[in-house]
Structure formats: C-alpha cells, structure tokens
Write a protein that holds these residues in place. Structure first.
Motif, PDB file in Angstrom:
ATOM      1  N   LEU A 495       0.831  -1.203   0.000  1.00 21.82           N
ATOM      2  CA  LEU A 495       0.000   0.000   0.000  1.00 21.82           C
ATOM      3  C   LEU A 495       0.867   1.256   0.000  1.00 21.82           C
ATOM      4  O   LEU A 495       0.535   2.262  -0.631  1.00 21.82           O
ATOM      5  CB  LEU A 495      -0.926  -0.011   1.224  1.00 21.82           C
ATOM      6  N   SER A 496       1.995   1.193   0.705  1.00 23.24           N
ATOM      7  CA  SER A 496       2.887   2.361   0.742  1.00 23.24           C
ATOM      8  C   SER A 496       3.390   2.718  -0.651  1.00 23.24           C
ATOM      9  O   SER A 496       3.571   3.892  -0.985  1.00 23.24           O
ATOM     10  CB  SER A 496       4.068   2.083   1.667  1.00 23.24           C
ATOM     11  N   ARG A 499       0.615   4.510  -2.481  1.00 21.40           N
ATOM     12  CA  ARG A 499       0.545   5.894  -1.997  1.00 21.40           C
ATOM     13  C   ARG A 499       1.654   6.747  -2.627  1.00 21.40           C
ATOM     14  O   ARG A 499       1.419   7.874  -3.061  1.00 21.40           O
ATOM     15  CB  ARG A 499       0.667   5.925  -0.473  1.00 21.40           C
ATOM     16  N   GLN A 500       2.867   6.191  -2.632  1.00 19.11           N
ATOM     17  CA  GLN A 500       3.986   6.946  -3.174  1.00 19.11           C
ATOM     18  C   GLN A 500       3.793   7.233  -4.656  1.00 19.11           C
ATOM     19  O   GLN A 500       4.129   8.322  -5.139  1.00 19.11           O
ATOM     20  CB  GLN A 500       5.289   6.169  -2.951  1.00 19.11           C
ATOM     21  N   MET A 502       0.920   7.673  -6.192  1.00 25.09           N
ATOM     22  CA  MET A 502      -0.066   8.761  -6.311  1.00 25.09           C
ATOM     23  C   MET A 502       0.566  10.110  -5.992  1.00 25.09           C
ATOM     24  O   MET A 502       0.308  11.111  -6.678  1.00 25.09           O
ATOM     25  CB  MET A 502      -1.256   8.492  -5.385  1.00 25.09           C
ATOM     26  N   VAL A 503       1.406  10.145  -4.958  1.00 29.21           N
ATOM     27  CA  VAL A 503       2.074  11.400  -4.609  1.00 29.21           C
ATOM     28  C   VAL A 503       2.992  11.842  -5.747  1.00 29.21           C
ATOM     29  O   VAL A 503       3.053  13.022  -6.095  1.00 29.21           O
ATOM     30  CB  VAL A 503       2.864  11.231  -3.292  1.00 29.21           C
ATOM     31  N   GLU A 509      -2.670  13.210  -0.266  1.00 26.48           N
ATOM     32  CA  GLU A 509      -3.492  12.215   0.416  1.00 26.48           C
ATOM     33  C   GLU A 509      -4.489  12.901   1.336  1.00 26.48           C
ATOM     34  O   GLU A 509      -4.124  13.773   2.133  1.00 26.48           O
ATOM     35  CB  GLU A 509      -2.636  11.245   1.228  1.00 26.48           C
ATOM     36  N   GLU A 571      -7.378   8.901  -1.426  1.00 24.21           N
ATOM     37  CA  GLU A 571      -7.627   8.414  -0.064  1.00 24.21           C
ATOM     38  C   GLU A 571      -7.699   6.897  -0.085  1.00 24.21           C
ATOM     39  O   GLU A 571      -8.178   6.297  -1.052  1.00 24.21           O
ATOM     40  CB  GLU A 571      -8.931   8.993   0.487  1.00 24.21           C
ATOM     41  N   THR A 572      -7.219   6.284   0.983  1.00 22.68           N
ATOM     42  CA  THR A 572      -7.393   4.852   1.177  1.00 22.68           C
ATOM     43  C   THR A 572      -8.156   4.642   2.482  1.00 22.68           C
ATOM     44  O   THR A 572      -7.979   5.397   3.433  1.00 22.68           O
ATOM     45  CB  THR A 572      -6.036   4.128   1.258  1.00 22.68           C
ATOM     46  N   LEU A 589      -9.266   2.267  -2.581  1.00 30.24           N
ATOM     47  CA  LEU A 589      -8.442   3.434  -2.904  1.00 30.24           C
ATOM     48  C   LEU A 589      -9.240   4.289  -3.858  1.00 30.24           C
ATOM     49  O   LEU A 589      -9.734   3.791  -4.884  1.00 30.24           O
ATOM     50  CB  LEU A 589      -7.110   3.027  -3.524  1.00 30.24           C
TER      51      LEU A 589
END
Length: 792
Positions: A495-496, A499-500, A502-503, A509, A571-572, A589
């Motif tokens: 998941l990390s 997230r990375q 998407m950033v 986030e 968002e998750t 997500l």
C-alpha cells in the motif's frame, strides 16, 4: 474540572506546595492542565465601612461618602448606584495598586476631594465583565483587615483533565479522597446529618423507568426566600470553580454538586401537577429548557414529568416552566441516580452539555443521593430559610449497580509491576482506596466501593496499586524483542508503494471521516445501504460511508471554497456496505481531480483535466501489479457519474471499482461549479499481482506493422485489442493505440482507430510471410466480429 486549592485543603492538606501538589495529582493519573491565581495581583485594599453618604453638590450621579478604614475616617467620592450607609466595602487606600498597575492617588472630582476608592469586583479582578456597582461585603466583615486576607485570595484554581473513567473525582470530595490516599492523610469534610422534618407534606413520585433511574429522592421545602443573598464565601467558591452565581437555590445545588459530586435540581412546587413521573418521552413532546430553547423530545429520552407533561431531561437540564423564580415560595428538591447509559448521548443529541450530564454520563455514586439531599437541605434552610418536609425515596435495588468483588493475585501483580511490594503495603493501598480487603491464598479479595465504577477486573486493581505506590518508583526496563526478517510477498504491491505513486503523480493524500452526511451519501449513492450511527458526533456525520466518493467530494468543496481551483486528492480506507448483522467492510483506494491539467506556469497550457487523465493515473497503479492484461474498463452506469464518461473497472472478470466524471445533475445539486473526475477501486485487486520472473531479451529484430481500422463510432477500442491479441500469435510483444480520428475521409458514424503491433521471436528472425499471415487473420476476424474495415 476546576477547583479551589484552599477549598480542597479544608478537606485534606498535605505538606506540599501548590506545584508539588499538582505534580503529585498528575503522576497519579489525574492530569493537571493548569494552575491560575484566583485573583489578579493588587495591594493596599482593606475592608472598610461607609459611615455617611451624601449627594455630590455638583454632580447628580456622584456621592460623597465618609469611609472608616479602621485607622481613620476618609472622604471618598463614589459613583456607584448601590453605595449606602452602613455598608462594608473593599476600600483602596491612597497608594494602593490595583490590577493593571493602576495606582490610587488623591484626587478632586468636580471640586470635591477624594482620598481613596471604593472598589467593584471587576476593578479587583474578581469578575471578567464590568460590575454594575461596588462589591458589598457581609456585615460581619472586620473593618481594617486586609481584603486579600479576608477573602483568602492568595489561592489557586487547579484545573484537572480527568479521563472518562474517573467520574468519581468530579468533586472536591473525590479529589480529597485521592490526595488523602496519596499522602496517607485522613479526609475530613463537613458533617452531614439528617434534617428533621418540620411538616409532613410530600409530593408523589412515580418511577416508570427503573432501568434509567433506579433511585429517586425528593423533598418539599416550604417558605424559602429566593431573594436572599448567596453568602460571599459560596459565591467565591463557585467562581473559582468556573460557575457563575445565579440565585441562592441554584447556587446551593451547584455548590453541593461541586462539593460531593451529586447533581441536584429544584422545582417550583407551585408549578407541579399531580405527581413527579420519571419516564421515557413520548415522540413529539416538547420542552422549553432553562436556557429558553424549545426542543422536540425523542422517544428514547429519559425525562422528569408531571401529569401535564415534561419538566426536565433526566440528568441533563430542567425546564423553564417548573424552574425556580423570584416568585417561588415552596420548592421540590430532587436528588436522583441516573444510569450512565440512560444519560449518555442525550445532552449531545440536543446540542447540550451541562455539568450534570458530564457527571451522570461518567457515573455518579448510587449511594450519594441521600447525603447530597441532606447537605443541600441544611444549606437551604441556613441561607434561604424555610421548613423541610420528609425525604421520600423511590428505588429499585435490583436495578442499582451490584457490589463487586475482585481478586488480585500476588503472582500477577509481581509480574505486571516487575517489582515485589510487601503484602502489608498492597493491602493498605487497597484499603486507603475505600475497599474492604480480605487476604486469600492467591492474594487479596477486594470489595469495590460504590463510587469506583471503573474497577471491575484484576488489571484495574493492579493499576490502582501501581499509581498509588508511584509509577516513578517502579523499575524501568526496556522491552526486549527477538525480531526476525519480515517476509516480502513479491506477488503483492505494498500500500505504501501505491501511496507513493499517487504522490509522485501530483496527488495529495486526504484523510476523511468514516462517517458522512446521510443526504450527501443519498445524493451520490441513492441505493447504498450502510449502518446508521446511534450516537453520532453531529447530525451531518451520522451514517457510515458506503463509498469514498462522499468524503472526497466534501474535501473538494472545502478546497474550492478556499480558492484552490486545481485539486488532486486520493484516499485509502474502509467502506461499509450492508447492515450491522451482515456488514461488508471493503478496503478501497479512491481519487478525485479537477481543474487544469498542468500547474500554472509559463510552459504549461490551460487545458482542463479529462477522463483520460484520471484513467492514466489509475492505469499507472494497475501496471505496478505486473498484470495489466487482467484489467478491463467497460461501459457502465453509476448514479454519481456522467453516463457518457463512466466506466466499470473489471479485474479478472469481477467488478473492482468505478471511474468517471461527476454527474452534471449531482454536481448542480451539490452546488459545484466545476467538473470533477473520480475513481475508486478495491485495494485487494490493486495490491494483487504476479511474482516477477526473468525473461531473456531476444537478440533478433522486431517487426512493426501499423493498422488503421474503420469501426463504428461507439465501438470500444478494447474489443478490437482483444480480437487482435487472440489472432496475433505468441510472438506479439506489444499492441497499442496511437491514433483515433473522425472527420474528413471517414464516413459519418465511423471512426478511424490506428494500432501499432510489434512482433519479435526469441530465437530467430521473423519473415514477411509469417507476419502477413497474422495480419490477414487479424483483419478477417475483426471484420467478421466487429465490422471493422482496413482504412484505405
């Protein structure tokens, strides 16, 4: 909770300075938030008497007073409307320094000499608002005594932030118990004796809901003088506890609540009809509260009523109709025990928070009501006069909390504390906490006192022994952990990492509540079913979210309202689908974009984001799993998304989420003035992938063919790609769309779709005949199944 240090020390006074006392209370688990002096710094103020008062010769609103300060008689000009002969007042002599570094000097007011100042409460820093007149002192105040000494103003207000489980400390009595235990000192409060009845009048009480109110006591007190003045000492103690003086009856009930911890209420006896009834409200009944607010009662609200209707919300607030007023002569004093579950949430449901509800929600000693009623009665008779009747009680002992016995094992205590305490010390600590202790083979059996709702299991007793012994006296030992390497599942995308990614694509986030407004969820997902909260934070956060869309849309509104027109959020989190007995919690997500495609800059264009921008971001996440071919985007209909710009996201033939543009009708209903695009996809699908495997690179050349097909304008390209891959053979290494065209040269209702195909053999060079056969098969299959034609 705020309380006066001096008031606490009347009950128990350890040989500790103020800060040391606060530190000790904090270390015992009752965190001190702040210590403040009860009055601002001033000096030179004494108790004085107004001997004479005469009007000022040249000013209608001024008076010339002769004041005796215990040393001499002084002439003072005073403009207060309530100054009178024979009054005891707070007098600032010449040379005194008042709060704000205001120095008193000799002066002439309209030609009349004034030597000093008669002070009001606000001028001495005892009131925040400007006082209407001077501060009047009791007639017994000793003339000439220093005012700070007389008022015991060298005192501090201590504010303690109690955890919800320590409702027993929401009183001076409760705090004194704690301080007494910590310092091995006896606690001595005011003696409370039963008040003898002077008359036999009672008022009938009927408790219909004994679960919510297992004990109710009441007493009629006749002939009270509501216009009597509350003693200054009581007014001061209330002020130092953060409560404003109102009238003697209300002040006394508040005082006893602060002193003992039992909320009380007084009704005007003349406004009661038939009997006092403790029951649940009938749906739609209305009540005008003491603050003037009219509320419509819910059917689950515990109320105090009479034969005509509701009088008060039980354990929360009284009603205006039955409240004490200046015309009140007889009162009905209530002291009841309400169960925490009956009161919890009731105040918040009506937008209220009162001292009474704060205490009842956390638990009040069920045996305290009688003591509090007797204490309040004695104070009422002393201050307001009157005649007390018999104290009546309606109680259901079976519904009151049972006595609890908890066993504390010696082995478990030693293990938890990592220290062996002497048996005598453990038993003494438990006894000082008010428990009856019996020594047993395995350790101690303790009977828990009625005021300690928070003690129910062995671990609670261990905590009590630890904090009274002193956390700082327990050994400090660092935890030891034998950690092995954590296996890394290569078939899953962390998941990390999602997230990375998407950033890195320019998203921020968002973290929103798991509960949303029911009307917003209804607008976006009219058919969604999710749990409704029984005790929501507020009415607009009362249902669990069935999708991430409501929270992201609310975050978009928040940003647009603050002139942030380019928004990219993801968002998750869990979404909740179904009712509680069949609830499906799905990790998702989601993402939302709106505004310009590129940030503002000299090299960037002004194009707005569209469906394919968001689809590209989602495909970037999909590619991380290494099995992009398992995903499909199919046309679909979603109530929140634009019918022509919406797709169902499929993973291995199963629905995994949705992507599209916010529906124009939904956008209009929400008041959004810009387009927004959203997607949400199941996290288990995004994180699932395949184990990476090595594949050697071919040393032989690639063969490229570009094919342009004419197909129906509504034909999805994915169907063409699927047909192509099925016929292209095992050596096809890449197939991608590089052009879509409609216009001149293309028949109306058709579109030109250009695809690039690349073949490469791992062990030899492909020849033209092999490639031409594959191309012919692709063209023929596309013509038969999709009506596609090669563009000339």
């Amino acid at each position: 909770m705020k309380f006066s240090e001096q008031w606490l020390r009347e009950w128990v006074s350890p040989a500790l300075a103020t800060q040391a006392l606060a530190d000790q209370i904090t270390m015992a688990g009752l965190e001190v938030d702040g210590i403040e002096p009860v009055a601002a710094a001033f000096d030179g103020v004494v108790v004085a008497e107004v001997v004479e008062r005469a009007p000022h010769p040249d000013a209608d609103k001024l008076n010339v007073c002769q004041v005796d300060d215990g040393v001499e008689r002084l002439q003072v000009v005073c403009g207060a409307p309530n100054v009178a002969e024979g009054q005891k007042v707070a007098f600032a002599r010449v040379g005194a320094v008042l709060p704000g570094d205001f120095k008193i000097k000799k002066a002439k007011l309209r030609g009349v000499e004034s030597r000093g100042m008669i002070c009001s409460a606000s001028e001495l820093g005892l009131e925040e608002e400007t006082s209407a007149g001077i501060l009047e002192l009791p007639s017994a105040a000793p003339v000439g005594e220093d005012f700070r000494t007389y008022m015991t103003l060298d005192d501090s207000t201590i504010e303690v932030d109690l955890t919800p489980n320590r409702g027993d400390c929401l009183s001076i009595k409760g705090m004194a118990r704690e301080v007494g235990v910590l310092n091995r000192l006896p606690v001595e409060g005011p003696s409370v004796a039963p008040v003898a009845s002077v008359h036999e009048e009672t008022f009938p009480v009927r408790v219909e809901d004994t679960e919510g109110c297992p004990r109710y006591l009441g007493r009629v007190i006749k002939g009270v003088d509501v216009t009597a003045e509350t003693p200054l000492w009581m007014v001061e103690r209330l002020r130092r506890s953060g409560i404003r003086s109102i009238d003697p009856v209300v002040d006394i009930t508040n005082y006893v609540m602060l002193e003992l911890g039992q909320p009380l209420h007084a009704f005007d006896r003349a406004n009661l009809d038939g009997a006092v009834v403790v029951r649940r409200a009938r749906q739609g009944e209305q009540l005008v509260l003491l603050d003037g607010q009219t509320i419509t009662l819910n059917g689950d609200t515990l109320i105090i009523a009479d034969e005509r209707g509701p009088l008060a919300i039980g354990g929360v607030m009284g009603g205006e109709h039955s409240g004490v007023s200046v015309d009140t002569r007889d009162i009905f004093l209530e002291a009841a025990h309400f169960s925490p579950l009956a009161v919890a949430g009731q105040a918040r449901a009506y937008g209220l928070h009162t001292d009474a509800s704060h205490r009842f929600e956390r638990g009040v000693d069920p045996r305290l009501a009688r003591e509090a009623a007797e204490r309040a009665t004695a104070l009422l008779l002393e201050i307001t006069g009157g005649e007390a009747g018999p104290l009546i009680e309606a109680a259901d002992e079976s519904k009151l909390p049972d006595d609890r016995e908890v066993v504390l094992r010696r082995t478990r205590l030693d293990q938890a504390l990592d220290k062996v305490l002497p048996d005598d010390e453990v038993g003494e600590i438990l006894e000082r906490l008010g428990m009856s202790v019996e020594r047993v083979d395995e350790g101690w059996r303790a009977r828990v006192p009625s005021w300690r709702f928070d003690i129910a299991i062995e671990e609670d007793l261990i905590e009590e022994v630890a904090r009274i012994h002193g956390y700082n006296q327990l050994p400090a030992r660092h935890p030891r952990a034998l950690l092995g390497p954590r296996p890394d599942n290569e078939a899953r995308t962390p998941l990390s990492a999602l997230r990375q990614r998407m950033v890195s694509r320019g998203y921020f986030e968002a973290v929103t509540y798991s509960f949303v407004a029911p009307d917003l969820q209804e607008t976006l997902l009219p058919e969604a079913v999710s749990p409704v909260l029984a005790n929501p934070i507020s009415s607009d956060l009362s249902v669990m979210r069935a999708s991430l869309f409501p929270g992201l849309v609310r975050a978009l509104e928040h940003n647009l309202n603050r002139q942030q027109n380019r928004v990219r959020l993801f968002e998750t989190g869990l979404v909740f689908r179904g009712e509680l007995d069949d609830l499906d919690q799905v990790p998702m997500l989601g993402a939302l974009i709106c505004g310009s495609r590129e940030p503002e800059g000299w090299s960037g264009g002004k194009e707005q984001v569209d469906f394919f921008d968001l689809k590209g971001d989602l495909e970037s996440l999909i590619e991380m799993g290494g099995e992009a071919e398992a995903w499909r985007f199919e046309p679909g209909a979603h109530p929140a998304l634009h019918p022509g710009q919406c797709a169902r996201v499929m993973y291995r033939g199963q629905e995994a989420g949705w992507i599209g543009t916010l529906h124009p009708a939904v956008r209009a209903r929400l008041g959004l003035k810009t387009d927004a695009l959203l997607f949400e996809v199941r996290l288990d699908a995004l994180t699932h992938g395949r184990v990476p495997a090595f594949k050697p690179l071919s040393r032989y050349p690639e063969v490229r063919r570009d094919l342009a097909f004419l197909v129906d304008a509504e034909q999805p390209v994915q169907a063409l790609l699927d047909t192509l891959r099925a016929q292209a053979g095992e050596w096809l290494v890449e197939a991608h769309l590089f052009d879509v065209y409609q216009g001149k040269g293309v028949p109306e209702g058709r579109k030109s779709v250009a695809l690039g195909l690349t073949w490469q053999h791992p062990s030899r060079t492909l020849n033209d005949d092999e490639i031409n056969q594959l191309v012919d098969a692709i063209v023929e299959e596309s013509r038969l199944h999709l009506g596609a034609e090669l563009r000339a």
